[in-house]
Design an enzyme around this catalytic site. Structure first.
Site, PDB file in Angstrom:
ATOM      1  N   ASN A 170       0.873  -1.178   0.000  1.00 19.07           N
ATOM      2  CA  ASN A 170       0.000   0.000   0.000  1.00 19.07           C
ATOM      3  C   ASN A 170       0.909   1.226   0.000  1.00 19.07           C
ATOM      4  O   ASN A 170       1.555   1.518   0.997  1.00 19.07           O
ATOM      5  CB  ASN A 170      -0.878  -0.045   1.265  1.00 19.07           C
TER       6      ASN A 170
ATOM      7  N   LYS B 233       0.060   4.270  -0.124  1.00 14.99           N
ATOM      8  CA  LYS B 233      -0.573   5.440   0.520  1.00 14.99           C
ATOM      9  C   LYS B 233      -0.421   6.685  -0.377  1.00 14.99           C
ATOM     10  O   LYS B 233      -0.450   6.581  -1.582  1.00 14.99           O
ATOM     11  CB  LYS B 233       0.001   5.658   1.920  1.00 14.99           C
TER      12      LYS B 233
ATOM     13  N   HIS C 238      -9.348   0.713   5.123  1.00 22.09           N
ATOM     14  CA  HIS C 238      -8.034   0.897   5.758  1.00 22.09           C
ATOM     15  C   HIS C 238      -8.203   1.768   6.997  1.00 22.09           C
ATOM     16  O   HIS C 238      -9.041   2.682   7.018  1.00 22.09           O
ATOM     17  CB  HIS C 238      -7.060   1.552   4.768  1.00 22.09           C
TER      18      HIS C 238
ATOM     19  N   GLU D  89      -6.637   4.186   8.095  1.00 21.98           N
ATOM     20  CA  GLU D  89      -6.515   5.636   7.864  1.00 21.98           C
ATOM     21  C   GLU D  89      -7.822   6.195   7.300  1.00 21.98           C
ATOM     22  O   GLU D  89      -8.187   7.335   7.593  1.00 21.98           O
ATOM     23  CB  GLU D  89      -5.307   5.915   6.951  1.00 21.98           C
TER      24      GLU D  89
ATOM     25  N   GLU E 262      -5.202  -5.611  10.556  1.00 23.49           N
ATOM     26  CA  GLU E 262      -4.181  -4.591  10.785  1.00 23.49           C
ATOM     27  C   GLU E 262      -4.465  -3.887  12.101  1.00 23.49           C
ATOM     28  O   GLU E 262      -5.272  -2.942  12.148  1.00 23.49           O
ATOM     29  CB  GLU E 262      -4.212  -3.554   9.657  1.00 23.49           C
TER      30      GLU E 262
ATOM     31  N   GLY F 165       2.429   1.738  10.868  1.00 27.06           N
ATOM     32  CA  GLY F 165       3.343   2.870  10.732  1.00 27.06           C
ATOM     33  C   GLY F 165       4.059   3.231  12.029  1.00 27.06           C
ATOM     34  O   GLY F 165       4.653   4.298  12.139  1.00 27.06           O
TER      35      GLY F 165
HETATM   36  C1  PEP Z   1      -0.645  -0.186   6.045  1.00 24.99           C
HETATM   37  O1  PEP Z   1      -0.657   0.939   5.610  1.00 24.99           O
HETATM   38  O2  PEP Z   1      -1.579  -0.932   5.735  1.00 24.99           O
HETATM   39  C2  PEP Z   1       0.445  -0.617   6.906  1.00 24.99           C
HETATM   40  C3  PEP Z   1       0.360  -1.784   7.453  1.00 24.99           C
HETATM   41  O3  PEP Z   1       1.488   0.262   7.079  1.00 24.99           O
HETATM   42  P1  PEP Z   1       2.928  -0.083   7.754  1.00 24.99           P
HETATM   43  O4  PEP Z   1       3.409  -1.347   7.093  1.00 24.99           O
HETATM   44  O5  PEP Z   1       3.762   1.097   7.436  1.00 24.99           O
HETATM   45  O6  PEP Z   1       2.680  -0.277   9.213  1.00 24.99           O
END
Ligand code: PEP
Length: 251
Positions: free
Chosen positions: A10, A12, A96, A98, A168, A174
């Site tokens: 991803n 982003k 997601h 975010e 997640e 992040g």
């Molecule tokens: C994500 O954006 O889905 C994610 C898991 O980010 P990161 O790997 O940076 O934690």
């Protein structure tokens, strides 16, 4: 039950056209000969076409980071499943964290996006995950169950082959803090049992459940060794061809 692994990156809100083309070309090059797993890239909408073009001779799947449910119309700021297909994409991410946290997308909206994506045949990754406060209050399983039951409302058994779930934990995204392999496996097993109860065991057995949250080259092998972890959704480490290359070559 052997499920085909899926490693998704991803990107982003990162990459200009030039960055995206270089990164995609490098990753596609690293995928040749990788026959037992799928690799998916989710770049920003603005570079979907270019990335699709760059990877066209590879097996890499291209997807969008979000999707509207309608084919077209007065939905300012949205991108339709038809537009994603037109740009060469065949997949989409919905829900997601975010989108949930920053843009206040709720389960009902996410479910609508998911059903819209499925109705146009997109492989759709539904993201779920608890916040740190929810975990500390002992509410992890209830939160995950609610997100999945509401997100999948109205999704028929016959559509589940195109659904992927990504667990997640919000506190791991992040942050550099990964869930332990035991914490991740525990939630993945819970999700598989839930899908078995909602649909049937054969659908649960076939469902790919990805882990996401600070996956990197140092932890991917241990995560992928867990029985119910079928892949990874990768953010930060997906922006670097070397680290993502190592992740897609997990052992
Ligand atoms: C994500 O954006 O889905 C994610 C898991 O980010 P990161 O790997 O940076 O934690």
């Amino acid at each position: 039950m052997k499920r085909r692994a899926l490693i998704a990156g991803n990107w982003k809100m990162h990459t200009t056209v030039m960055d995206a083309c270089h990164l995609a070309a490098d990753i596609a090059g690293q995928c040749s000969g990788l026959l037992d797993r799928d690799v998916l890239l989710a770049p920003p909408f603005t570079v979907l076409s270019e990335v699709s073009h760059v990877i066209r001779e590879s097996a890499v799947i291209v997807g969008a980071q979000n999707v509207c449910w309608e084919e077209k119309g007065a939905f300012t700021g949205e991108i339709s499943p038809v537009m994603i297909r037109d740009a060469g994409g065949s997949a989409a991410i919905v829900g997601h964290s975010e989108r949930r946290q920053i843009f206040h997308e709720d389960d009902a909206l996410i479910g609508k996006r998911l059903r819209g994506a499925l109705s146009f045949g997109l492989l759709t990754i539904l993201c779920v995950g608890e916040t740190l406060a929810e975990r500390e209050e002992g509410r992890t399983f209830g939160i995950i169950e609610g997100q999945i039951r509401n997100g999948l409302a109205g999704v028929e058994a016959g559509q589940m082959a195109k659904v992927v779930i990504a667990y997640e934990p919000v506190w791991a995204i992040g942050t550099g803090k990964t869930a332990s392999t035991e914490q991740a496996q525990e939630v993945h097993a819970f999700i598989r049992n839930l899908i078995s109860a909602m649909y049937e065991k054969s659908i649960a057995d076939q469902l790919r459940i990805l882990y996401g949250g600070s996956v990197n080259q140092g932890n991917v092998d241990a995560l992928m060794a867990q029985q119910d972890i079928d892949g990874a959704l990768v953010g930060g480490a997906a922006l670097n061809a070397e680290s993502f290359g190592r992740i897609i070559h997990f052992r």
